[in-house]
Design a protein around this motif. Sequence first.
Motif, short mmCIF file in Angstrom:
data_model
loop_
_atom_site.label_atom_id
_atom_site.label_comp_id
_atom_site.label_asym_id
_atom_site.label_seq_id
_atom_site.Cartn_x
_atom_site.Cartn_y
_atom_site.Cartn_z
N TYR A 1 0.71 -5.72 0.02
CA TYR A 1 0.42 -4.88 -1.15
C TYR A 1 -0.33 -5.68 -2.21
CZ TYR A 1 0.93 -1.74 -5.08
OH TYR A 1 0.65 -0.91 -6.15
N GLN B 1 -3.92 -6.37 -1.26
CA GLN B 1 -4.75 -5.16 -1.35
C GLN B 1 -4.97 -4.75 -2.81
OE1 GLN B 1 -7.00 -3.63 0.03
NE2 GLN B 1 -6.24 -1.98 1.30
N GLU B 2 -3.92 -4.87 -3.62
CA GLU B 2 -4.04 -4.48 -5.03
C GLU B 2 -5.06 -5.37 -5.73
OE1 GLU B 2 -2.48 -4.04 -9.31
OE2 GLU B 2 -2.78 -5.84 -8.14
N SER C 1 -10.08 -6.12 3.02
CA SER C 1 -9.40 -4.99 2.40
C SER C 1 -9.48 -3.75 3.29
CB SER C 1 -10.04 -4.72 1.04
OG SER C 1 -9.84 -3.39 0.66
N GLN C 2 -10.61 -3.59 3.96
CA GLN C 2 -10.82 -2.44 4.84
C GLN C 2 -9.74 -2.37 5.92
OE1 GLN C 2 -12.13 0.59 5.11
NE2 GLN C 2 -13.15 -0.08 3.26
N LEU D 1 -6.68 -3.53 5.71
CA LEU D 1 -5.31 -3.44 5.19
C LEU D 1 -4.98 -1.99 4.86
CD1 LEU D 1 -5.15 -6.51 2.77
CD2 LEU D 1 -4.34 -6.35 5.13
N PRO D 2 -3.68 -1.63 4.93
CA PRO D 2 -3.31 -0.25 4.63
C PRO D 2 -3.49 0.08 3.14
CG PRO D 2 -1.55 -1.40 5.80
CD PRO D 2 -2.55 -2.43 5.39
N ALA D 3 -3.37 1.37 2.82
CA ALA D 3 -3.55 1.81 1.44
C ALA D 3 -2.33 1.46 0.60
CB ALA D 3 -3.80 3.32 1.42
N LEU D 4 -2.55 1.38 -0.72
CA LEU D 4 -1.52 0.92 -1.65
C LEU D 4 -0.29 1.83 -1.70
CD1 LEU D 4 -3.72 -0.21 -4.66
CD2 LEU D 4 -2.48 -1.65 -3.05
N GLU D 5 -0.50 3.12 -1.92
CA GLU D 5 0.65 4.01 -2.13
C GLU D 5 1.59 4.03 -0.92
OE1 GLU D 5 1.45 6.60 -4.82
OE2 GLU D 5 0.59 4.98 -5.97
N PRO D 6 1.06 4.17 0.31
CA PRO D 6 1.98 4.13 1.47
C PRO D 6 2.73 2.80 1.58
CG PRO D 6 -0.16 4.96 2.14
CD PRO D 6 -0.31 4.49 0.73
N GLU E 1 -9.25 6.21 -0.31
CA GLU E 1 -8.37 6.12 0.87
C GLU E 1 -7.62 4.79 0.91
OE1 GLU E 1 -10.30 8.99 4.24
OE2 GLU E 1 -11.26 7.05 3.91
N LYS E 2 -8.18 3.77 0.28
CA LYS E 2 -7.48 2.48 0.23
C LYS E 2 -6.39 2.49 -0.84
CE LYS E 2 -8.78 0.58 3.61
NZ LYS E 2 -7.71 0.66 4.58
N ILE E 3 -6.42 3.47 -1.72
CA ILE E 3 -5.36 3.57 -2.73
C ILE E 3 -4.29 4.56 -2.27
CG2 ILE E 3 -4.83 4.21 -5.11
CD1 ILE E 3 -7.73 3.32 -5.79
N PHE E 4 -4.72 5.73 -1.80
CA PHE E 4 -3.75 6.79 -1.52
C PHE E 4 -3.45 6.99 -0.04
CE2 PHE E 4 -5.94 7.86 -5.49
CZ PHE E 4 -4.85 7.86 -6.33
N GLY E 5 -4.20 6.35 0.83
CA GLY E 5 -4.02 6.61 2.25
C GLY E 5 -4.72 7.90 2.60
N TYR F 1 -7.14 2.32 -11.42
CA TYR F 1 -8.32 1.66 -10.85
C TYR F 1 -9.55 2.41 -11.33
CZ TYR F 1 -4.47 -0.03 -8.11
OH TYR F 1 -3.27 -0.56 -7.75
#
Lengths: 306, 355
Positions: free
Chosen positions: A181, A184-185, A197-198, A200-205, B170-174, B292
Motif C-alpha cells: 500500500y 503504491q500510495e 505501480s502498474q 501493484l494492486p489499487a489502493l482502496e482494495p 483504477e490504481k486508486i479504486f480498483g 490525489y
Amino acid sequence: MRILEPILFNAAYLLYTAAMLTYFFYAWSKKESLSRMAFFAVVAGVACHVLHLGLRAYVGLALDQLRWYVPWSNWFESFSLFALVIGITFIAVQWSVHLPILGVFVVTLLWIILSFSLTYPLFSQWEQLQGFSQVWEAVKQSRTIPQLMPALQSYWMAIHVPVMFTAYASFAVAFAVGIVYLIQEKQIKSKNPSDFSQSLPALEPLDRMIYRLIAWGFPILTLGVILGARWAYDAWGRYWGWDAKETWALITWFTYAIYLHMRLVANWRGRKTVILSIVGFGVVLFTYIGVNYLSQLHGFLSGKGS
Amino acid sequence: MGLNVIGVSHRTAPVELREKLSFTLPDLERLLRQESGGNTLPEVTVLSTCNRTELYVASEKECESWCLEFLSRGAGAAGLNPYLYKKQERDAVLHLFNVSSGLDSLVLGEAEILKQVKDAYGLSQKLGLTGKLLNVLFQRALYVGKLVRTETRISQGAISVGSVAVSLAEKIFGNLSESAVLLFGAGKMAGVAAQYLLSKKVKNLFVANRTVATAESLAAKFHAQALSLESGIAHLKNVDVVITSLASTDPLITKSLIQNVMLKRANRSLFLIDIAVPRNVDPTVHEVDNVYLYNIDDLDHIVRENLSRRTQEIQKASQIVENKADEFFEWYRSLSSGEEKSLKHNTVGTAGTEP
C-alpha cells in the motif's frame, strides 16, 4: 519415519524458495502462468509443511514417548509454525481476492522467517563454529526434537500457541500488504507513477484487505491472550503478573485496538492506518522474539525461562 | 510465385487522399465482389484503415496495373502514383509483420490494427480470395503481432490523457464499476473524459455546470444527472472521481473545502483531475491525505513518458519481426521449390532477449 521428517521439511523449504523466486520472475515478466506456478508451489509447500509437522508430532509423542510434546516448543519449531500459518493465511487471502503480486511480499516474508528458523542457532555460537561441517551440525542439532521444560508440559501448549500464531500470521500478512500500500500510495502521490505501480494492486482494495486481516486477527489475539492468562493460572497460580511477555502482549493488543478504533470510530483511512498496522507488526515481532531475552518466565526460547 | 504489397499510409499520403481510399468492410466486400464478377482475381487481401490502405497480392503474373486500377476506381481519383509504395517478397512480409505489430502505426504499438488485419484477412478468406500463401502469411502476421505485444512493452502504458486518467483511477479504486464520477464543466474536454470513464461502466455520472441547461444537454448524452455548481460542490462527498474543466479564474475547489469534504466522506480516497486552464483546483489540495490531484500537465507528462517507453522498445520489437520474417521467408522459398519446410508457432526466435 525419523528419516522422512527432516526430508519433508526440506521439501517444504525448497518449495517456498521456488515459489518466492517464481514470484520475483512474475513481477519482472508479468506472465500470468508464472504466478499460477508460484501459487501452486506455495500450496505444495504448505502441504509438505503440514505433513512434516504431523510426522514430527508423531515421532515426538509415539516414538520418543514425550508425553506433552507438541511440534512448536523451541525456536526452530516455533518459527516454522509461524511460517506455516503465514502460508495458510496467504492461500486463504489469494482464494478470496486474487492478487498474485502480493506473493512477492508475503512469500518473501515467509521465506525470511523460515530461513531464520534454520539459522538462528548460528547467531549465538558463531564464534565457536569452524568450517561448514560444524555449521551444518549446529543447524541439524537445532532441528532435533527437544525435551519440554516443566512449565510447558500442559495441554494449553497445544491450544495457546497456535491461536497466537494464527493472529500473528494475519498481522504479518497485513504488514506485507501494508508495505505494498505504502509503495503504491507514494507512486500515485508522486504524480509520476513508474512501471512498477502498474503491476501493484489499487489502493482502496489493499486498504480494505489490511482492515479485514486485522479485524480477523484481533479477536483471535484477544482469545489467545485470555487463554494465555488461563494457562498462567495453571502454571504459576495467577492470571496476570506483568511479566515482560504479558505486558508486551497487552501492548500488541492495544496497538491493534487503536488501529481498529481509528479506522472505525475516528474514520482514519489509508496511509495513517497502514502505518499503524506496520508499527503493530513491529510490536508483534518484539513480543514474539525480543521479549524472550527480557522475560524471566516466558524466556522458553532463549533458555532463560523457568 | 510473387508476393506484393502496394498501398498508401500515413507515412506517404496526406489525410485528404487517405480519406478517399479508406473503405469500410462492407464497402470492400462490395468492391471485391464486383471485381471478381467478371474475371478471375489473384490471391488478394485488402487492408484499409483510416491510416492506410494496402493490397497484399500473391500472384505469378504481373498484377500492379490491376492493383492501381482497383485503388483509383475505389477512390474515384487518378494520380495516386507519387503516394504509393510497392514492396515485394521479403520486404512485403516484413512490412505486413511491422504493420500487425503496430510498428508502422501512427500511435506506436496500438492494438486496434491487429483486429483490422484480422478482419481484412477474414473478408478475403470469406470471398475465397486467399490461397495457401496468403493464408499462412496472414495467420503468421496475427501471431507475430500478438507475440511482439507480449514479448515487448511496445503496447503498454496509456498514451492519451483520457486513458491515463482512467488507469490512475483504477490504481486508486480498483474496479470502477462501484465508483461515481462528477464532471465540473460541460465542454468538449469534459465530454471526452466522460467517454473514457463510461467505457469502464462507472456506477454514476454527474455533470455540474454554471448554466444547468448546458449540463443537461451533456448529461442527456451520457444518461448522467445534471447539477448546478452549488449542488455539484455538495456532491463532492459522495463521488470518487472529479473532473474539472470550468472556465474560471478563481479556483473552484480549495484546500479547506476538500479537508471539509474528506471529513464528511470518512476519508475515502478522492481522485481529482483538473483539465482546466487556468486551474480549477488549488494545487495544495494534493497534500491532503487520501486525495490525489492531477492536472493536465501531469497527465500530459505521463503520456509523453509512456510514449518514450514504447519508443525504447522499437528495437527489440523490430528484432522479433525481422526474425519472424526470415523464418516465414524460408518457408515461402521452400514452398516454391516444392519441398515445404515446417513453420512452427512456438519459438520467440530472438536470441538474447529471453533469459
